[in-house]
Design a protein around this motif. Structure first.
Motif, mmCIF file in Angstrom:
data_model
loop_
_atom_site.group_PDB
_atom_site.id
_atom_site.type_symbol
_atom_site.label_atom_id
_atom_site.label_comp_id
_atom_site.label_asym_id
_atom_site.label_seq_id
_atom_site.Cartn_x
_atom_site.Cartn_y
_atom_site.Cartn_z
ATOM 1 N N ASN A 26 33.063 2.273 -19.382
ATOM 2 C CA ASN A 26 33.842 2.534 -18.432
ATOM 3 C C ASN A 26 35.356 3.156 -18.110
ATOM 4 N N PHE A 27 34.725 4.283 -17.854
ATOM 5 C CA PHE A 27 36.110 5.871 -18.319
ATOM 6 C C PHE A 27 37.058 4.794 -16.847
ATOM 7 N N LYS A 28 37.877 5.619 -17.581
ATOM 8 C CA LYS A 28 39.429 6.008 -16.340
ATOM 9 C C LYS A 28 38.825 7.140 -16.021
ATOM 10 N N LEU A 29 39.039 7.478 -14.616
ATOM 11 C CA LEU A 29 38.761 8.487 -13.897
ATOM 12 C C LEU A 29 40.213 8.935 -12.933
ATOM 13 N N THR A 30 40.864 9.912 -12.776
ATOM 14 C CA THR A 30 42.086 10.334 -12.217
ATOM 15 C C THR A 30 41.950 11.270 -11.175
ATOM 16 N N TYR A 31 41.768 11.303 -9.969
ATOM 17 C CA TYR A 31 41.580 12.494 -8.789
ATOM 18 C C TYR A 31 43.144 13.136 -8.292
ATOM 19 N N HIS A 32 42.858 14.120 -8.251
ATOM 20 C CA HIS A 32 43.856 15.117 -7.292
ATOM 21 C C HIS A 32 43.542 16.018 -6.295
ATOM 22 N N THR A 33 44.362 15.510 -5.091
ATOM 23 C CA THR A 33 44.086 16.951 -4.727
ATOM 24 C C THR A 33 45.141 16.883 -3.596
ATOM 25 N N LYS A 78 45.824 18.487 2.679
ATOM 26 C CA LYS A 78 46.177 20.003 3.724
ATOM 27 C C LYS A 78 45.849 19.699 5.102
ATOM 28 N N VAL A 79 44.768 18.995 4.594
ATOM 29 C CA VAL A 79 44.073 17.985 5.483
ATOM 30 C C VAL A 79 44.353 16.901 6.114
ATOM 31 N N HIS A 80 43.336 16.005 6.321
ATOM 32 C CA HIS A 80 43.116 14.837 6.517
ATOM 33 C C HIS A 80 43.363 13.974 5.222
ATOM 34 N N TYR A 81 43.474 14.502 3.870
ATOM 35 C CA TYR A 81 43.860 13.429 3.463
ATOM 36 C C TYR A 81 44.538 13.805 2.070
ATOM 37 N N GLY A 82 44.887 13.427 0.350
ATOM 38 C CA GLY A 82 45.500 14.432 -0.170
ATOM 39 C C GLY A 82 46.338 13.356 -1.233
ATOM 40 N N GLY A 83 46.878 13.216 -2.227
ATOM 41 C CA GLY A 83 47.414 12.770 -2.952
ATOM 42 C C GLY A 83 46.804 12.646 -4.978
ATOM 43 N N SER A 84 47.075 11.498 -5.647
ATOM 44 C CA SER A 84 46.095 11.343 -6.682
ATOM 45 C C SER A 84 46.268 9.685 -6.093
ATOM 46 N N PHE A 85 44.759 9.215 -7.095
ATOM 47 C CA PHE A 85 44.571 8.018 -7.333
ATOM 48 C C PHE A 85 43.758 8.040 -9.064
ATOM 49 N N SER A 86 43.296 7.061 -9.686
ATOM 50 C CA SER A 86 43.086 6.332 -10.476
ATOM 51 C C SER A 86 42.040 5.510 -10.033
ATOM 52 N N VAL A 104 35.968 19.586 -7.049
ATOM 53 C CA VAL A 104 36.137 20.384 -6.696
ATOM 54 C C VAL A 104 36.466 21.477 -6.475
ATOM 55 N N GLU A 105 35.602 22.288 -7.276
ATOM 56 C CA GLU A 105 36.264 24.259 -7.724
ATOM 57 C C GLU A 105 35.927 25.248 -6.981
ATOM 58 N N THR A 106 36.809 25.326 -5.711
ATOM 59 C CA THR A 106 36.839 25.850 -4.713
ATOM 60 C C THR A 106 38.840 26.817 -4.546
ATOM 61 N N GLU A 107 38.908 27.541 -3.794
ATOM 62 C CA GLU A 107 39.159 28.334 -3.595
ATOM 63 C C GLU A 107 40.215 27.508 -2.190
ATOM 64 N N LYS A 108 39.414 26.473 -1.775
ATOM 65 C CA LYS A 108 40.063 25.810 -0.054
ATOM 66 C C LYS A 108 40.355 24.184 -0.551
ATOM 67 N N PRO A 134 41.519 22.523 -3.585
ATOM 68 C CA PRO A 134 40.528 21.974 -5.232
ATOM 69 C C PRO A 134 40.554 20.525 -5.152
ATOM 70 N N VAL A 135 39.775 19.693 -6.131
ATOM 71 C CA VAL A 135 40.001 18.174 -6.364
ATOM 72 C C VAL A 135 39.868 18.833 -7.937
ATOM 73 N N THR A 136 40.873 17.963 -8.309
ATOM 74 C CA THR A 136 40.471 17.878 -10.004
ATOM 75 C C THR A 136 40.563 16.521 -10.305
ATOM 76 N N LEU A 137 39.732 16.497 -12.216
ATOM 77 C CA LEU A 137 39.273 15.235 -12.668
ATOM 78 C C LEU A 137 40.104 14.545 -13.700
ATOM 79 N N GLU A 138 39.893 13.898 -14.590
ATOM 80 C CA GLU A 138 40.659 13.691 -15.696
ATOM 81 C C GLU A 138 39.887 12.519 -15.665
#
Ligand SMILES: [Fe+2]
Length: 252
Positions: free
Chosen positions: A138-145, A148-156, A178-182, A184-188
């Protein structure tokens, strides 16, 4: 209606109707993806439907997610888009509201869809869980973006969670990077590099396996309601379907 469409929906424990059933809310607890064909709906119809599907008490704002732009989001292709959601790019698998407030159900209403591309993908994370629970911890996953529009930030989040309405059912809270120029969302992933990379590539491939994944090819008038906890969703690149037009409302 095509037989293969009905068959692939039934694999996903899901239903298709030509009218909005009175007991839709109860149906959604057993069949977490429902398609209703040939609808002609205004914003207030969508908002009323959303409120009627909520298990929450209180005012409209307690039952239907309100963003800066209100409860109804228009989703059209925008050639100047700063975020991939409104571009022609594919949208990787995710669940809605992860950076803000997680809705129970998502309502999508199709105003226009023609040509190739733009199909929405729904992957049943409860079925996936049953398949992968003994393979990955049961890995811990952390997302970050960036917002730029209606959402953003970090959460685990933990990879495995109980479904909030059905605590005996387990689901996955896994989104693709999300690997994009527009925007992106990273995942740790809280694991060593080799283990994390094997886990990520195997699970992100499984999401697209037809054992779990239903691909909805839209027709004008389609109303689709999906459980945002059971299903992860994404979208194929728009290809020739650039006039694709939708409204989306989220039920709390
Ligand atoms: Fe989404």
């Amino acid at each position: 209606m095509k037989k293969d469409f009905k068959r692939s929906l039934s694999i996903m424990k899901s239903k298709v109707f030509d009218f909005i059933p009175n007991n839709l809310k109860e149906i959604l607890l057993n069949d977490p993806l429902v398609v209703i064909k040939n609808q002609n709906l205004f914003d207030h119809d969508l908002i009323n439907l959303a409120a009627s599907l909520s298990f929450k008490q209180g005012e409209l704002r307690d039952k239907v997610l309100h963003w800066d732009f209100g409860p109804v989001m228009k989703m059209n292709f925008d050639p100047q888009a700063r975020n991939y959601l409104f571009s022609e790019e594919k949208v990787p698998f995710h669940w809605d509201g992860a950076f803000y407030q997680e809705p129970q159900f998502l309502i999508f209403y199709c105003l226009q869809s023609e040509g190739e591309g733009g199909e929405t993908l729904f992957s049943n994370s409860n079925l996936l869980y049953e398949d992968v629970k003994d393979t990955y911890p049961n890995f811990k996953l952390t997302y970050h973006t960036e917002k730029k529009v209606h959402y953003g930030g970090s959460f685990s989040t933990q990879l495995y969670k109980a479904h909030p309405l059905k605590p005996h059912e387990m689901i996955l809270r896994f989104a693709e990077k999300v690997e994009t120029e527009k925007n992106p969302v990273t995942l740790e992933i809280n694991a060593d590099e080799k283990e994390a990379s094997r886990f990520y590539s195997e699970l992100s491939q499984k999401l697209y396996d037809t054992k779990y994944c239903y691909q909805h090819k839209w027709q004008k008038g389609d109303l689709l309601i999906a459980d945002n906890f059971t299903f992860l969703h994404g979208r194929n690149a728009l290809k020739t379907n650039k006039e694709r037009s939708f409204k989306r409302v989220q039920v709390l």
